[in-house]
Design a protein around this motif. Structure first.
Motif, mmCIF file in Angstrom:
data_model
loop_
_atom_site.group_PDB
_atom_site.id
_atom_site.type_symbol
_atom_site.label_atom_id
_atom_site.label_comp_id
_atom_site.label_asym_id
_atom_site.label_seq_id
_atom_site.Cartn_x
_atom_site.Cartn_y
_atom_site.Cartn_z
ATOM 1 N N MET A 167 0.890 -1.333 -0.160
ATOM 2 C CA MET A 167 -0.132 -0.118 -0.092
ATOM 3 C C MET A 167 0.915 1.206 -0.004
ATOM 4 S SD MET A 167 -3.087 -1.142 2.281
ATOM 5 C CE MET A 167 -3.912 0.504 2.556
ATOM 6 N N PRO A 168 1.951 1.240 0.748
ATOM 7 C CA PRO A 168 2.715 2.581 0.789
ATOM 8 C C PRO A 168 3.217 2.908 -0.522
ATOM 9 C CG PRO A 168 3.389 0.912 2.876
ATOM 10 C CD PRO A 168 2.480 0.160 1.638
ATOM 11 N N LEU A 169 3.688 1.704 -1.420
ATOM 12 C CA LEU A 169 4.459 1.970 -2.730
ATOM 13 C C LEU A 169 3.268 2.689 -3.434
ATOM 14 C CD1 LEU A 169 6.449 -1.174 -3.078
ATOM 15 C CD2 LEU A 169 7.178 0.931 -2.582
ATOM 16 N N LEU A 170 2.121 2.096 -3.405
ATOM 17 C CA LEU A 170 1.005 2.518 -4.431
ATOM 18 C C LEU A 170 0.808 4.280 -3.924
ATOM 19 C CD1 LEU A 170 -1.821 -0.307 -4.188
ATOM 20 C CD2 LEU A 170 -0.336 0.627 -6.426
ATOM 21 N N GLN A 171 0.739 4.357 -2.736
ATOM 22 C CA GLN A 171 0.434 5.861 -1.999
ATOM 23 C C GLN A 171 1.628 6.603 -2.646
ATOM 24 O OE1 GLN A 171 0.145 5.427 2.138
ATOM 25 N NE2 GLN A 171 -2.058 4.953 1.782
ATOM 26 N N GLU A 172 2.901 6.291 -2.812
ATOM 27 C CA GLU A 172 3.950 7.011 -3.288
ATOM 28 C C GLU A 172 3.604 7.421 -4.577
ATOM 29 O OE1 GLU A 172 7.662 4.758 -3.259
ATOM 30 O OE2 GLU A 172 7.718 4.577 -1.086
ATOM 31 N N ARG A 173 2.796 6.732 -5.454
ATOM 32 C CA ARG A 173 2.490 6.929 -6.864
ATOM 33 C C ARG A 173 1.337 7.788 -6.859
ATOM 34 N NH1 ARG A 173 5.828 3.314 -6.105
ATOM 35 N NH2 ARG A 173 7.267 2.656 -7.567
ATOM 36 N N GLY A 174 0.599 8.072 -5.906
ATOM 37 C CA GLY A 174 -0.555 8.734 -5.838
ATOM 38 C C GLY A 174 -1.848 8.022 -5.795
ATOM 39 N N ILE A 175 -1.945 6.642 -5.682
ATOM 40 C CA ILE A 175 -3.050 5.688 -5.477
ATOM 41 C C ILE A 175 -3.156 5.336 -3.944
ATOM 42 C CG2 ILE A 175 -3.835 3.597 -6.346
ATOM 43 C CD1 ILE A 175 -1.977 4.025 -8.643
ATOM 44 N N THR A 176 -4.678 5.614 -3.516
ATOM 45 C CA THR A 176 -5.078 5.201 -2.353
ATOM 46 C C THR A 176 -6.092 4.223 -2.559
ATOM 47 O OG1 THR A 176 -4.387 7.433 -1.579
ATOM 48 C CG2 THR A 176 -5.916 6.200 -0.223
ATOM 49 N N LEU A 177 -5.794 3.213 -1.777
ATOM 50 C CA LEU A 177 -6.705 1.978 -2.002
ATOM 51 C C LEU A 177 -6.966 1.523 -0.631
ATOM 52 C CD1 LEU A 177 -5.465 -0.435 -4.810
ATOM 53 C CD2 LEU A 177 -7.426 1.427 -4.801
ATOM 54 N N SER A 178 -8.124 0.936 -0.417
ATOM 55 C CA SER A 178 -8.505 0.393 1.071
ATOM 56 C C SER A 178 -7.852 -0.876 1.344
ATOM 57 C CB SER A 178 -9.954 0.337 1.421
ATOM 58 O OG SER A 178 -10.390 -0.530 0.537
ATOM 59 N N SER A 179 -7.780 -1.350 2.483
ATOM 60 C CA SER A 179 -7.163 -2.676 2.672
ATOM 61 C C SER A 179 -7.936 -3.664 1.900
ATOM 62 C CB SER A 179 -6.864 -3.120 3.971
ATOM 63 O OG SER A 179 -8.162 -2.768 4.969
ATOM 64 N N SER A 180 -9.203 -3.584 1.957
ATOM 65 C CA SER A 180 -10.136 -4.707 1.311
ATOM 66 C C SER A 180 -9.920 -4.432 -0.321
ATOM 67 C CB SER A 180 -11.747 -4.550 1.649
ATOM 68 O OG SER A 180 -11.868 -3.062 1.187
ATOM 69 N N GLN A 181 -9.572 -3.385 -0.702
ATOM 70 C CA GLN A 181 -9.478 -3.415 -2.238
ATOM 71 C C GLN A 181 -8.350 -3.897 -2.466
ATOM 72 O OE1 GLN A 181 -9.740 0.994 -2.295
ATOM 73 N NE2 GLN A 181 -11.559 1.048 -3.925
#
Length: 87
Positions: free
Chosen positions: A1-15
């Motif tokens: 999840m942190p690597l996605l957030q670094e790229r501007g993508i926020t997903l929930s844990s269920s996603q």
């Protein structure tokens, strides 16, 4: 999840769970590109082509518009306007 957030993508844990564990029904191009970058791979590494359900051959057959299967002998009926007097 942190690597996605670094790229501007926020997903929930269920996603993220559904993305990892299940076969995704749809996936945005932005998320796909981020995954390719994070995993340092190409689309060929992640995506395996599969024949559509019920596909019998690899060649496509062109059909006329409205010639979908399953319609059978049903055809639309022409509408009639009633109640108007003709001169």
């Amino acid at each position: 999840m942190p690597l996605l957030q670094e790229r501007g993508i926020t997903l929930s844990s269920s996603q993220v769970y559904r993305l990892v564990v299940e076969r995704p029904e749809r996936l945005s191009l932005k998320i796909l590109m981020a995954l390719l970058d994070i995993l340092d791979c190409t689309m060929d590494d992640l995506i395996e082509p599969a024949a559509a359900a019920g596909a019998e051959s690899t060649t496509r057959t062109k059909k006329a518009v409205g010639a979908e299967t399953g319609v059978g002998g049903l055809r639309p009926k022409r509408a009639r306007i009633r109640g108007l007097e003709q001169s």
